[in-house]
Design an enzyme around this catalytic site. Sequence first.
Site, PDB file in Angstrom:
ATOM      1  N   TYR A 107      12.917  46.172  -5.889  1.00 21.56           N
ATOM      2  CA  TYR A 107      11.769  47.083  -5.896  1.00 21.56           C
ATOM      3  C   TYR A 107      11.741  47.984  -4.660  1.00 21.56           C
ATOM      4  O   TYR A 107      10.819  48.783  -4.511  1.00 21.56           O
ATOM      5  CB  TYR A 107      10.467  46.287  -5.940  1.00 21.56           C
ATOM      6  CG  TYR A 107      10.077  45.854  -7.319  1.00 21.56           C
ATOM      7  CD1 TYR A 107      10.778  44.850  -7.965  1.00 21.56           C
ATOM      8  CD2 TYR A 107       9.011  46.442  -7.988  1.00 21.56           C
ATOM      9  CE1 TYR A 107      10.432  44.445  -9.238  1.00 21.56           C
ATOM     10  CE2 TYR A 107       8.660  46.034  -9.259  1.00 21.56           C
ATOM     11  CZ  TYR A 107       9.369  45.039  -9.878  1.00 21.56           C
ATOM     12  OH  TYR A 107       9.004  44.639 -11.139  1.00 21.56           O
TER      13      TYR A 107
ATOM     14  N   LYS B 279      18.426  32.761  -7.026  1.00 16.30           N
ATOM     15  CA  LYS B 279      19.680  32.693  -7.782  1.00 16.30           C
ATOM     16  C   LYS B 279      20.809  32.687  -6.734  1.00 16.30           C
ATOM     17  O   LYS B 279      21.730  33.508  -6.773  1.00 16.30           O
ATOM     18  CB  LYS B 279      19.774  33.913  -8.721  1.00 16.30           C
ATOM     19  CG  LYS B 279      20.898  33.864  -9.714  1.00 16.30           C
ATOM     20  CD  LYS B 279      20.634  32.962 -10.910  1.00 16.30           C
ATOM     21  CE  LYS B 279      21.845  32.902 -11.803  1.00 16.30           C
ATOM     22  NZ  LYS B 279      21.744  31.931 -12.874  1.00 16.30           N
TER      23      LYS B 279
ATOM     24  N   ASP C  26      16.561  30.837 -13.549  1.00 19.72           N
ATOM     25  CA  ASP C  26      16.675  30.619 -15.002  1.00 19.72           C
ATOM     26  C   ASP C  26      16.165  29.229 -15.392  1.00 19.72           C
ATOM     27  O   ASP C  26      15.435  29.066 -16.383  1.00 19.72           O
ATOM     28  CB  ASP C  26      18.106  30.867 -15.514  1.00 19.72           C
ATOM     29  CG  ASP C  26      19.183  30.412 -14.554  1.00 19.72           C
ATOM     30  OD1 ASP C  26      18.823  29.906 -13.473  1.00 19.72           O
ATOM     31  OD2 ASP C  26      20.373  30.543 -14.873  1.00 19.72           O
TER      32      ASP C  26
ATOM     33  N   ASP D 275       7.809  39.076 -10.321  1.00 19.00           N
ATOM     34  CA  ASP D 275       7.169  39.920 -11.316  1.00 19.00           C
ATOM     35  C   ASP D 275       7.351  39.310 -12.709  1.00 19.00           C
ATOM     36  O   ASP D 275       6.399  39.158 -13.483  1.00 19.00           O
ATOM     37  CB  ASP D 275       7.800  41.319 -11.261  1.00 19.00           C
ATOM     38  CG  ASP D 275       7.018  42.319 -12.080  1.00 19.00           C
ATOM     39  OD1 ASP D 275       5.823  42.078 -12.320  1.00 19.00           O
ATOM     40  OD2 ASP D 275       7.601  43.344 -12.484  1.00 19.00           O
TER      41      ASP D 275
END
Length: 362
Positions: free
Chosen positions: A125, A192, A226, A250
């Site tokens: 972002y 991640k 995930d 988000d």
Amino acid sequence: MAKHTVTLIPGDGIGPEITTAMRRVVNATGVQIEWEVVDAGADVMEKYGTPLPEHVIESVRKNKVAIKGPVTTPVGTGFRSVNVALRKALDLYTNLRPAFSIPGTGARYEGVDIVIVRENTEDLYAGVEFEEGKPETLELIDFVEAHGAGTIRRDSGISLKPISITGSERIVRWAFEYALANNRKKVCAVHKANILKYSDGLYLDVARKVAREYEGRVEFEDRIVDMTCMGLVLYPEQFDVLVLPNLYGDIVSDLAAGLIGGLGIAPGANIGTDAAVFEPVHGSAPKYAGKDVANPTAEILTAVLMLQHLGEREAADKILAGVRRVLAEGKTVTYDIKRTNTGSTDGSVGTQAYADAIIATF
Ligand code: NAD
């Protein structure tokens, strides 16, 4: 004289209606708030030449607390999101999005009580992007290859994902301090890092370091994003405080909103060192604008977060109890709640009538 002065940005679309409902509910608690109303968005563009005039930012800086309705980001006009610009201008680095079950919303789960703490200033972002085919983009591709960092197809567009020690440290620390102040047991850092070693890997390293300072007071764990999504859908009641970089935050907060009954319920806040801007997770839902049908619950629960921030616990508790009672009764609710509960919108009430029902519980 009012005890607090709060900047109110009604926004557009359904914003003016839901903020009116919110303001009526807050005023009915008897809490002393003076509302300083200022406008932002496409409607003020012509008058001020910008969707976010300086006096709006100044009002928030002065009052330190603001609450807003959603503001539409018109596609293709070249103006940046007012919401993102406001967060940047005031360095509101924390996006707080609690997701807790309220019986009567028709949600698929019960007993969800998750707090999402999303980093608000960096990651994908940050807005550092390179357009496909531009000379600087090709230069960047050459640079990456020259440094042996990998190969990128020449017809690529590129968005950078900067994650800093400074940004990670302050958001993780914020999550731990929130956990301590609110009797939360565990903070989980989501990432991640197995794939994104230098961005998410750095974030995880910093999170582990900060966590050590809180050992014995707040538990810590980390999870891959995930797996976190699967876990949230399988057993959401096992999650407590989640702290995430911007993009995962988000996405996961919308997932969490889904667990508790949808966007019409989910409150939020953007908090920095010097100011806080409270706003629901949802947008301006233009197709419902001006029809007195939108659900103001998310905006009203956003006001609950604001009142807690202002130290007005009694007023916050009163509103929360009122919302719980009206939703549990299920009679005076907006179309979306009626539909998830009964499959039809028959018998639903409008935005203001729902607010009246909450006020009637005080
Ligand atoms: P949205 O949240 O406005 O609406 C998506 C759908 O969710 C709506 O069509 C409606 O079915 C439902 N919905 C949302 N809020 C509701 C409510 N209070 N009551 C009942 N139903 C509700 O998302 P969008 O359509 O992607 O975005 C519309 C505009 O809002 C865009 O311009 C976007 O940029 C902007 N936006 C602003 C903010 C903000 O101001 N913080 C946040 C998100 C989106």
